[in-house]
Design an enzyme around this catalytic site. Structure first.
Site, PDB file in Angstrom:
ATOM      1  N   TYR A 121     -25.329   0.710  -3.888  1.00  0.00           N
ATOM      2  CA  TYR A 121     -26.286   0.863  -4.992  1.00  0.00           C
ATOM      3  C   TYR A 121     -26.381  -0.435  -5.811  1.00  0.00           C
ATOM      4  O   TYR A 121     -27.468  -0.956  -6.058  1.00  0.00           O
ATOM      5  CB  TYR A 121     -25.851   2.036  -5.889  1.00  0.00           C
ATOM      6  CG  TYR A 121     -26.642   2.118  -7.177  1.00  0.00           C
ATOM      7  CD1 TYR A 121     -27.865   2.784  -7.225  1.00  0.00           C
ATOM      8  CD2 TYR A 121     -26.181   1.498  -8.343  1.00  0.00           C
ATOM      9  CE1 TYR A 121     -28.605   2.834  -8.397  1.00  0.00           C
ATOM     10  CE2 TYR A 121     -26.914   1.546  -9.507  1.00  0.00           C
ATOM     11  CZ  TYR A 121     -28.121   2.211  -9.542  1.00  0.00           C
ATOM     12  OH  TYR A 121     -28.852   2.245 -10.699  1.00  0.00           O
ATOM     13  N   GLY A 146     -25.445   2.053   3.792  1.00  0.00           N
ATOM     14  CA  GLY A 146     -24.624   2.769   2.812  1.00  0.00           C
ATOM     15  C   GLY A 146     -25.174   2.579   1.408  1.00  0.00           C
ATOM     16  O   GLY A 146     -25.224   1.464   0.898  1.00  0.00           O
ATOM     17  N   LYS A 186       0.866  -1.175   0.000  1.00  0.00           N
ATOM     18  CA  LYS A 186       0.000   0.000   0.000  1.00  0.00           C
ATOM     19  C   LYS A 186       0.902   1.223   0.000  1.00  0.00           C
ATOM     20  O   LYS A 186       2.059   1.141   0.434  1.00  0.00           O
ATOM     21  CB  LYS A 186      -0.855  -0.017   1.278  1.00  0.00           C
ATOM     22  CG  LYS A 186      -2.108   0.800   1.192  1.00  0.00           C
ATOM     23  CD  LYS A 186      -3.283   0.017   0.654  1.00  0.00           C
ATOM     24  CE  LYS A 186      -4.526   0.865   0.575  1.00  0.00           C
ATOM     25  NZ  LYS A 186      -5.679   0.144   0.065  1.00  0.00           N
ATOM     26  N   GLY A 228     -23.908   4.064  -1.310  1.00  0.00           N
ATOM     27  CA  GLY A 228     -22.879   4.600  -2.208  1.00  0.00           C
ATOM     28  C   GLY A 228     -22.694   3.698  -3.414  1.00  0.00           C
ATOM     29  O   GLY A 228     -23.622   2.988  -3.830  1.00  0.00           O
ATOM     30  N   VAL A 262     -21.001   0.799  -4.006  1.00  0.00           N
ATOM     31  CA  VAL A 262     -21.231  -0.641  -3.856  1.00  0.00           C
ATOM     32  C   VAL A 262     -22.661  -0.904  -3.374  1.00  0.00           C
ATOM     33  O   VAL A 262     -23.352  -1.799  -3.893  1.00  0.00           O
ATOM     34  CB  VAL A 262     -20.217  -1.277  -2.874  1.00  0.00           C
ATOM     35  CG1 VAL A 262     -20.460  -2.771  -2.749  1.00  0.00           C
ATOM     36  CG2 VAL A 262     -18.784  -1.034  -3.335  1.00  0.00           C
TER      37      VAL A 262
END
Ligand code: NAD
Length: 373
Positions: A186, A180, A80, A182, A184
């Protein structure tokens, strides 16, 4: 912070600090483990309060990527990067191109991608300097928005949960509380509604909730009510840490299976979930669809192959449940064990002498001969 002690404790291979005054670049790349392949993980841009906070975050996130790639059957390691700065104010072409040049110097050990605070456009700047980046625009062979793949993978994991808990895998026979609405959330609401499921949804953004209500006939609930909904499955698709000592006593669900990262405030909360008879699909395994999708870019992107690979999440989650049952451990621990066993096994498989190694040796010998000559 005693950095080397921390690296040893968490098992990191390498941490690299990059600075470039002219572009304002201050970035840290952490490579946790490359036993399975090059370390892949996104570039997070965040105005960290201190360098220590940035180091802590990159160490934690890169380790998580090792486990996610390993449990997903990918030939990738965990890494990362964090870029210290405010994504709203501090972005520039120079910043991302400098970052691209620096990660290019790592000789392919680290491959970057989008994460919180970075976008496809930023990846395109990086791509001008190195090909060690995925999640670029489709015109460059990129894979586009990962959210539908993450949601599709979550749906596969949900089917494994239904099978285990109820002996059927039909989401149409179950009810879901999605936290949520957002990207995902949705798509997950879409897939579940299309399958005939009853869907409850909440979000701090009322417009997003309304969109899902209008489009799929879902039922809106408040962000506080979501924990008390009388549904079969709780699907966290917003924040981390939502399974904690305040929420645990309220949950009446049979299953927790959603896309959010770090759903358990601590591993103990995962154990407590199981003690309450709630089946938990470990977050980094069920939400790996996005990672699988970008990983396919490395071999030349193919949407059908991506969907085929993401479908394997159902088997992965089922295998985690089998291991948990076999060893009498919670599912979060079974996921870790599956990842660690794969890393250990593949590391051993790589031991025998290979032609690639021989080529490298002969290359070095002729180079040495040339120098001597
Ligand atoms: P997103 O930002 O598009 O959506 C998150 C939604 O959560 C937003 O609509 C936000 O308003 C809402 N939210 C924030 N606080 C809330 C609260 N207290 N209660 C209810 N809703 C709240 O993010 P996303 O891409 O849909 O990702 C959702 C989760 O899945 C995140 O945890 C993310 O890390 C994880 N994830 C996403 C992907 C992907 O492909 N997008 C891949 C792996 C994991």
């Amino acid at each position: 912070m005693n950095l080397f002690q921390k690296l040893e404790g968490m098992g990191h291979e390498q941490v690299v600090f990059f600075q470039h005054k002219d572009s304002g670049l201050k970035a840290i790349v952490a490579i946790h483990n490359t036993a399975l392949g090059p370390a892949l993980g996104g570039l997070r841009m965040w105005p960290y309060a201190s360098d220590d906070d940035a180091v802590k975050d990159v160490l934690r996130l890169s380790r998580g990527m090792t486990y996610k790639a390993a449990v997903s059957g990918l030939n990738l390691g965990g890494g990362k990067a964090v870029l210290i700065g405010d994504p709203a104010k501090d972005k520039s072409e120079g910043l991302f191109r400098a970052f691209g040049r620096f990660i290019g110097s790592l000789g392919g050990r680290y491959i970057t991608a989008e994460d919180v605070g970075t976008t496809v456009d930023d990846m395109d700047y990086i791509y001008q300097e190195t090909d060690r980046v995925v999640g670029v625009h489709r015109v460059h062979g990129g894979s586009g928005d990962p959210s539908p793949f993450t949601a599709f993978g979550t749906l596969q994991g949900i089917k494994a949960c239904l099978q285990k808990k109820y002996g059927h895998d039909d989401p149409g026979k179950a009810s879901f509380a999605i936290q949520g609405a957002g990207s995902v959330g949705y798509y997950l609401a879409k897939f579940l509604s299309e399958a005939g499921a009853k869907v409850f949804v909440c979000d701090i953004n009322a417009e997003r909730v309304q969109h899902i209500v209008d489009e799929f006939g879902a039922e809106a609930v408040s962000t506080d009510q979501i924990y008390d909904v009388d549904a079969n499955v709780f699907a966290p698709c917003a924040l981390g840490g939502v399974i904690n000592e305040n929420t645990l006593p309220r949950l009446k669900f049979d299953i927790v299976a959603g896309s959010a990262n770090n759903q358990l405030e601590t591993n103990d909360h995962g154990t407590a979930l199981e003690e309450r008879g709630i089946l938990y699909a470990p977050d980094y395994a069920i939400n790996a669809g996005g990672l699988m999708n970008v990983a396919i870019e490395l071999q030349g992107y193919d949407r059908d192959r991506a969907y085929r690979m993401v479908s394997s999440i159902r088997d992965i989650i089922s295998r985690i449940f089998l291991l948990a049952e076999r060893d009498g451990i919670p599912t979060w621990q079974a996921a870790d064990r599956l990842a660690e066993e794969r890393i250990a096994m593949i590391s051993k498989v790589k031991i025998p002498y290979t032609k690639r190694f021989k080529d490298r040796l002969s290359g070095r010998r002729s180079h040495t001969t040339e120098m001597m000559g």
